[in-house]
Design an enzyme around this catalytic site. Structure first.
Site, mmCIF file in Angstrom:
data_model
loop_
_atom_site.group_PDB
_atom_site.id
_atom_site.type_symbol
_atom_site.label_atom_id
_atom_site.label_comp_id
_atom_site.label_asym_id
_atom_site.label_seq_id
_atom_site.Cartn_x
_atom_site.Cartn_y
_atom_site.Cartn_z
ATOM 1 N N ALA A 10 -9.117 31.161 39.925
ATOM 2 C CA ALA A 10 -9.089 31.199 41.281
ATOM 3 C C ALA A 10 -7.767 30.793 42.203
ATOM 4 O O ALA A 10 -7.591 31.147 43.122
ATOM 5 C CB ALA A 10 -10.065 31.587 42.558
ATOM 6 N N THR A 11 -7.341 29.926 41.008
ATOM 7 C CA THR A 11 -6.336 28.861 42.016
ATOM 8 C C THR A 11 -5.107 30.422 41.298
ATOM 9 O O THR A 11 -3.900 29.793 42.222
ATOM 10 C CB THR A 11 -5.814 27.887 41.023
ATOM 11 N N TYR A 153 -4.041 35.152 20.824
ATOM 12 C CA TYR A 153 -4.784 35.707 22.209
ATOM 13 C C TYR A 153 -5.504 36.831 21.990
ATOM 14 O O TYR A 153 -6.288 36.768 23.156
ATOM 15 C CB TYR A 153 -3.051 35.544 22.920
ATOM 16 N N GLU A 189 1.440 34.149 37.235
ATOM 17 C CA GLU A 189 1.711 33.072 36.033
ATOM 18 C C GLU A 189 1.532 33.007 34.600
ATOM 19 O O GLU A 189 1.013 31.719 34.379
ATOM 20 C CB GLU A 189 0.900 31.252 36.782
HETATM 21 P P1 NDP Z 1 -2.636 33.155 35.744
HETATM 22 O O1 NDP Z 1 -2.324 31.821 35.189
HETATM 23 O O2 NDP Z 1 -1.734 33.693 36.983
HETATM 24 O O3 NDP Z 1 -4.416 32.262 36.561
HETATM 25 C C1 NDP Z 1 -5.000 31.920 35.742
HETATM 26 C C2 NDP Z 1 -6.351 31.234 36.201
HETATM 27 O O4 NDP Z 1 -7.062 30.869 35.266
HETATM 28 C C3 NDP Z 1 -6.135 30.508 36.899
HETATM 29 O O5 NDP Z 1 -6.407 30.412 37.766
HETATM 30 C C4 NDP Z 1 -6.020 28.638 36.361
HETATM 31 O O6 NDP Z 1 -6.467 27.989 37.254
HETATM 32 C C5 NDP Z 1 -7.183 29.313 35.826
HETATM 33 N N1 NDP Z 1 -7.348 28.682 34.217
HETATM 34 C C6 NDP Z 1 -6.856 29.139 32.726
HETATM 35 N N2 NDP Z 1 -7.531 27.336 32.133
HETATM 36 C C7 NDP Z 1 -8.557 27.413 33.086
HETATM 37 C C8 NDP Z 1 -9.481 25.875 32.674
HETATM 38 N N3 NDP Z 1 -9.274 25.337 31.275
HETATM 39 N N4 NDP Z 1 -10.651 26.014 33.436
HETATM 40 C C9 NDP Z 1 -10.267 26.664 34.342
HETATM 41 N N5 NDP Z 1 -9.708 27.401 34.734
HETATM 42 C C10 NDP Z 1 -8.261 27.943 34.191
HETATM 43 O O7 NDP Z 1 -3.016 34.546 35.180
HETATM 44 P P2 NDP Z 1 -3.735 36.030 35.484
HETATM 45 O O8 NDP Z 1 -4.288 35.494 36.823
HETATM 46 O O9 NDP Z 1 -2.668 36.863 35.359
HETATM 47 O O10 NDP Z 1 -4.888 35.725 34.110
HETATM 48 C C11 NDP Z 1 -5.685 35.779 35.437
HETATM 49 C C12 NDP Z 1 -6.779 36.818 33.788
HETATM 50 O O11 NDP Z 1 -6.807 37.499 33.553
HETATM 51 C C13 NDP Z 1 -6.116 35.949 32.276
HETATM 52 O O12 NDP Z 1 -7.971 36.048 31.566
HETATM 53 C C14 NDP Z 1 -5.517 36.868 31.181
HETATM 54 O O13 NDP Z 1 -5.840 36.744 30.316
HETATM 55 C C15 NDP Z 1 -6.189 38.467 31.696
HETATM 56 N N6 NDP Z 1 -4.752 38.306 32.010
HETATM 57 C C16 NDP Z 1 -3.537 39.147 32.586
HETATM 58 C C17 NDP Z 1 -2.890 39.851 32.394
HETATM 59 C C18 NDP Z 1 -1.543 39.714 32.797
HETATM 60 O O14 NDP Z 1 -0.169 40.018 32.121
HETATM 61 N N7 NDP Z 1 -1.064 38.807 33.604
HETATM 62 C C19 NDP Z 1 -3.380 41.007 31.550
HETATM 63 C C20 NDP Z 1 -4.461 41.125 30.906
HETATM 64 C C21 NDP Z 1 -5.648 40.260 31.042
HETATM 65 P P3 NDP Z 1 -5.860 26.182 36.846
HETATM 66 O O15 NDP Z 1 -5.391 26.164 36.495
HETATM 67 O O16 NDP Z 1 -5.653 25.716 37.898
HETATM 68 O O17 NDP Z 1 -7.559 25.920 36.122
HETATM 69 C C1 8X3 Z 2 -1.971 40.027 28.915
HETATM 70 C C2 8X3 Z 2 -1.240 41.076 28.408
HETATM 71 O O1 8X3 Z 2 0.464 41.999 27.055
HETATM 72 O O2 8X3 Z 2 0.458 40.358 27.180
HETATM 73 O O3 8X3 Z 2 -3.112 40.281 28.508
HETATM 74 O O4 8X3 Z 2 -1.478 39.985 26.340
HETATM 75 S S1 8X3 Z 2 -0.544 40.637 26.691
#
Ligand code: NDP
Ligand code: 8X3
Length: 253
Positions: A10-11, A153, A189
């Protein structure tokens, strides 16, 4: 009675945007992540803006003991969780398989697959006890079509896809809904983490088209979580207009 959502990651990004929309709609929230300062800051913001209750749990989803202790520490009134949003996840590195780094592979598998399982393992018994609940797993278009340098990934998100389907079958008898929300390119991020802080490469990932933002995804997460009791959306795939799947983009460059 107010509903409770438990959000991993959620960060930042999708998890943070989801926290805002659920709070706006009067959910109490358990927000989690590794960055404590950000959790505290978000908690204050949600409480002051939306007059909801917020509990912060700082843990690493990769560490099963931390996960277990964090969930066990929940006071009884916070254990009546309505929605688990399994969102924490990341991509680390962007290399062909022959150049991949084992530590990057482990970070992705340990976070995206094992971390999601550790959290689910602790929360599912609470949902079963409450005889209701909804697990929402964040998948990805990367779980549908593999792309160059996406290897591990993509594999981790294919695993999430399989787990979402498997959870839905196994939890049927308990009336627990399981939904997978699968975003395409979303500017958070995520790319900064994938490219290990190389901002130029992160910016390049979104060049020539308009990506989604976390605020484009969060309303759909809220929507699937708030349908009538007998309705479950199993899967939702969301992409920017300029993206058809992991490999097909229309870029104006
Ligand atoms: P962000 O990097 O903005 O957010 C990722 C979040 O995951 C952060 O809050 C981070 O918190 C948390 N996180 C990562 N590793 C850990 C850990 N080991 N323990 C606890 N918390 C963790 O990325 P997104 O919001 O984009 O990603 C969220 C989800 O969406 C992911 O599962 C990603 O794979 C998925 N996704 C993202 C896409 C994109 O294009 N952005 C597309 C498709 C899917 P902290 O670092 O504080 O622990
Ligand atoms: C994150 C989207 O296209 O970088 O899941 O894999 S992509």
């Amino acid at each position: 009675m107010r509903k409770i959502i438990f959000i991993t990651g959620a960060t930042s990004g999708i998890g943070k945007a989801s926290a805002h929309i659920f709070a706006k709609n009067e959910y109490d929230l358990i927000i989690t992540g590794r960055r404590k300062e950000r959790l505290l800051e978000l908690s204050e913001k949600l409480k002051s803006t939306h007059k909801v209750d917020v509990l912060t749990l700082c843990f690493d989803v990769k560490n099963k003991e931390e996960v277990k202790m964090a969930v066990a520490s929940l006071p009884d009134n916070w254990k009546k969780i309505d929605v688990l949003l399994n969102n924490a996840g990341l991509a680390v590195g962007f290399d062909k398989i022959q150049n991949g780094k084992i530590e990057d592979w482990e970070a992705m598998i340990d976070t995206n697959v094992k971390g999601l399982l550790y959290v689910s393992h602790e929360i599912i018994p609470l949902l079963i006890k409450n005889k209701k609940g909804h697990i929402i797993n964040i998948g990805s278009t990367a779980a549908k079509t593999v792309y160059e340098k996406g290897n591990v990934y993509c594999a981790s998100k294919f695993a999430v896809d399989a787990l979402s389907k498997a959870m839905r079958i196994d939890l049927l008898e308990h009336g627990i809904k399981v939904t997978q929300v699968s975003p395409g390119a979303t500017e958070t991020e995520f790319s900064e983490v994938r490219f290990k802080g190389d901002i130029n490469k992160a910016i390049d990932a979104y060049k020539g088209y308009k990506p989604l933002t976390a605020n484009d995804i969060a309303p759909s997460i809220y929507y699937v979580a708030n349908l009538p009791k007998n309705v479950c959306i199993n899967e939702l795939e969301i992409t920017p207009l300029a993206q058809a799947n992991s490999t097909s983009f229309f870029k104006e460059i």
